[in-house]
Write a protein that holds these residues in place. Structure first.
Motif, mmCIF file in Angstrom:
data_model
loop_
_atom_site.group_PDB
_atom_site.id
_atom_site.type_symbol
_atom_site.label_atom_id
_atom_site.label_comp_id
_atom_site.label_asym_id
_atom_site.label_seq_id
_atom_site.Cartn_x
_atom_site.Cartn_y
_atom_site.Cartn_z
ATOM 1 N N TRP A 1 0.972 -1.152 -0.060
ATOM 2 C CA TRP A 1 0.077 -0.097 0.130
ATOM 3 C C TRP A 1 0.699 1.451 0.026
ATOM 4 C CZ3 TRP A 1 -4.716 0.463 -1.131
ATOM 5 C CH2 TRP A 1 -5.547 1.655 -0.955
ATOM 6 N N SER A 2 0.900 2.032 -0.948
ATOM 7 C CA SER A 2 1.693 3.021 -1.055
ATOM 8 C C SER A 2 1.435 4.149 0.192
ATOM 9 C CB SER A 2 1.462 3.887 -2.549
ATOM 10 O OG SER A 2 0.273 4.128 -2.897
ATOM 11 N N ASN A 3 0.412 4.219 0.619
ATOM 12 C CA ASN A 3 0.147 5.406 1.374
ATOM 13 C C ASN A 3 0.182 4.755 2.836
ATOM 14 O OD1 ASN A 3 -0.532 7.007 -0.586
ATOM 15 N ND2 ASN A 3 -2.789 6.473 -0.397
ATOM 16 N N PHE A 4 1.220 3.581 3.021
ATOM 17 C CA PHE A 4 1.539 3.197 4.343
ATOM 18 C C PHE A 4 2.802 4.222 4.897
ATOM 19 C CE2 PHE A 4 4.140 0.531 7.174
ATOM 20 C CZ PHE A 4 3.021 0.062 7.882
ATOM 21 N N VAL A 5 2.545 4.543 6.222
ATOM 22 C CA VAL A 5 3.432 5.210 7.023
ATOM 23 C C VAL A 5 3.896 4.231 8.403
ATOM 24 C CG1 VAL A 5 4.279 7.370 8.065
ATOM 25 C CG2 VAL A 5 2.459 7.194 6.300
ATOM 26 N N GLY A 6 5.216 3.757 8.402
ATOM 27 C CA GLY A 6 5.183 3.113 9.819
ATOM 28 C C GLY A 6 5.332 4.145 10.897
ATOM 29 N N SER A 7 4.966 3.593 12.005
ATOM 30 C CA SER A 7 5.091 4.372 13.407
ATOM 31 C C SER A 7 5.150 3.367 14.699
ATOM 32 C CB SER A 7 3.931 5.280 13.356
ATOM 33 O OG SER A 7 2.542 4.594 13.724
ATOM 34 N N HIS A 8 5.806 4.085 15.600
ATOM 35 C CA HIS A 8 5.846 3.136 16.883
ATOM 36 C C HIS A 8 5.434 4.257 17.928
ATOM 37 C CE1 HIS A 8 8.549 0.903 19.718
ATOM 38 N NE2 HIS A 8 7.417 0.522 20.065
ATOM 39 N N PRO A 9 4.251 4.012 18.651
ATOM 40 C CA PRO A 9 4.224 4.738 20.031
ATOM 41 C C PRO A 9 4.837 3.778 21.126
ATOM 42 C CG PRO A 9 2.154 3.632 19.307
ATOM 43 C CD PRO A 9 3.139 3.416 18.312
ATOM 44 N N MET A 10 5.515 4.682 21.664
ATOM 45 C CA MET A 10 6.608 3.746 22.983
ATOM 46 C C MET A 10 5.822 4.224 24.100
ATOM 47 S SD MET A 10 10.325 4.295 21.420
ATOM 48 C CE MET A 10 10.771 2.817 22.338
ATOM 49 N N ALA A 11 4.785 3.386 24.453
ATOM 50 C CA ALA A 11 3.901 3.619 25.761
ATOM 51 C C ALA A 11 3.367 2.141 26.078
ATOM 52 C CB ALA A 11 2.858 4.732 25.525
ATOM 53 N N GLY A 12 3.272 2.014 27.394
ATOM 54 C CA GLY A 12 2.591 0.644 27.641
ATOM 55 C C GLY A 12 2.552 0.650 29.181
ATOM 56 N N LYS A 13 2.106 -0.697 29.502
ATOM 57 C CA LYS A 13 2.178 -1.079 30.785
ATOM 58 C C LYS A 13 2.015 -2.655 30.943
ATOM 59 C CE LYS A 13 -2.869 -0.353 31.544
ATOM 60 N NZ LYS A 13 -3.881 0.320 32.092
ATOM 61 N N THR A 14 2.239 -3.150 32.090
ATOM 62 C CA THR A 14 2.481 -4.583 32.042
ATOM 63 C C THR A 14 0.896 -5.505 31.891
ATOM 64 O OG1 THR A 14 3.883 -4.198 34.174
ATOM 65 C CG2 THR A 14 2.926 -6.701 33.756
ATOM 66 N N GLU A 15 -0.179 -4.632 32.313
ATOM 67 C CA GLU A 15 -1.311 -5.345 31.668
ATOM 68 C C GLU A 15 -1.562 -5.166 30.297
ATOM 69 O OE1 GLU A 15 -0.880 -2.829 33.705
ATOM 70 O OE2 GLU A 15 -1.529 -3.660 35.829
ATOM 71 N N GLN A 16 -2.111 -6.203 29.776
ATOM 72 C CA GLN A 16 -2.574 -6.397 28.293
ATOM 73 C C GLN A 16 -4.088 -6.636 28.048
ATOM 74 O OE1 GLN A 16 -0.115 -6.119 25.891
ATOM 75 N NE2 GLN A 16 1.182 -5.595 27.623
ATOM 76 N N GLY A 17 -4.410 -6.268 26.857
ATOM 77 C CA GLY A 17 -5.808 -6.664 26.376
ATOM 78 C C GLY A 17 -6.657 -5.322 26.502
ATOM 79 N N ILE A 18 -7.968 -5.577 25.938
ATOM 80 C CA ILE A 18 -8.746 -4.154 25.999
ATOM 81 C C ILE A 18 -9.157 -3.798 27.198
ATOM 82 C CG2 ILE A 18 -10.829 -6.000 25.853
ATOM 83 C CD1 ILE A 18 -10.623 -2.753 24.020
#
Length: 279
Positions: free
Chosen positions: A105-122
């Motif tokens: 897809w030519s309109n693809f832009v890679g990115s990486h938000p560097m945030a998080g925590k131990t818990e996962q899931g919705i």
């Protein structure tokens, strides 16, 4: 603008909460119907489905799946995309992902938000997760400017710190400050488990407090994510691991040889450098 999110876990769910709070219509896709139901119930998305067809009206789409699913997800998504739709991902490795996705897809832009925590899931999703966190955007020279501008404009609304780099520069940098710490932390946990005297090991577990929690946290996180870091950023991670091993061998040599002055110099310089590094 309609925003699509594929993968309604911690990152995808948190993006949904932020964007909906700012008035955007958010469309969410998950592999599990119960996740879709929770996302709607919690106000993470306006609409949700297990089908990518839901995103046919989306203007900007975030792929928030595990790393190894990003490329196949985009392959399955392209038949439903609007011509000018912009697609990005949130993977912690960019080189292979951006190269392959940009071909799809030519309109693809890679990115990486560097945030998080131990818990996962919705259920771990939270409003404001990305405030003041680094958010790296990794376009190629061939990436359309309008796609980068659209992504930048939306990401700015997360109140994060935006950085730009090539995919390769990103992978080399995160190998040092993200992927290497995961492997070091993992080896620390494994080493502690090798104490053969069960009484000593139990005492160590009883005494473990904030210092051990801090140094072992990332090694006790998502095993799948750690594996994908190693698999998809192998070369950069190996370079950082080998350099780390050299420094560790040097510390062992100083302690073995009772070279206390040399050891003190390392400890002093590390204290100073850490202040600069995480400021």
């Amino acid at each position: 603008m309609n925003i699509g999110i594929i993968g309604l876990g911690l990152i995808g769910g948190s993006l949904g909460l932020d964007f909906r709070s700012q008035g955007y219509k958010v469309l969410g896709v998950s592999r599990q119907q119960f996740t879709c139901d929770i996302a709607v119930e919690k106000g993470v998305v306006d609409e949700s489905s297990t089908s990518l067809e839901l995103l046919a009206t989306a203007d900007l789409i975030f792929i928030c799946t595990p790393i190894h699913l990003i490329v196949p997800t985009l392959e399955n998504l392209t038949p439903y995309l609007k011509t000018q739709a912009v697609v990005t991902d949130v993977g912690s490795v960019k080189g292979a992902i951006v190269a392959n996705c940009s071909r799809l897809w030519s309109n693809f832009v890679g990115s990486h938000p560097m945030a998080g925590k131990t818990e996962q899931g919705i259920n771990a999703a939270q409003l404001g997760l990305f405030v003041n966190a680094p958010y790296v955007i990794t376009p190629l020279e061939s990436t359309p400017n309008f796609a980068v501008e659209i992504l930048t404009k939306i990401v700015q609304k997360l109140n994060c710190q935006i950085y730009y780099s090539s995919p390769e520069e990103h992978d080399r940098a995160v190998a040092w400050i993200s992927h290497l710490p995961v492997m070091i932390s993992t080896s620390l946990i494994q080493a502690c488990g090798k104490e053969e005297d069960l009484d000593i090991r139990q005492l160590a577990e009883n005494l473990a407090s904030s210092g051990f929690r801090d140094t072992s946290r990332v090694g006790g996180g998502n095993p799948e994510l750690g594996l994908m870091m190693a698999k998809y950023n192998r070369q950069a991670l190996l370079i950082s691991l080998k350099n780390y091993r050299q420094d560790l061998d040097q510390i062992i040599d100083y302690i073995t040889g009772e070279k206390w002055q040399e050891l003190e110099e390392i400890l002093v310089s590390s204290k100073q450098y850490r202040t600069d590094f995480i400021q």
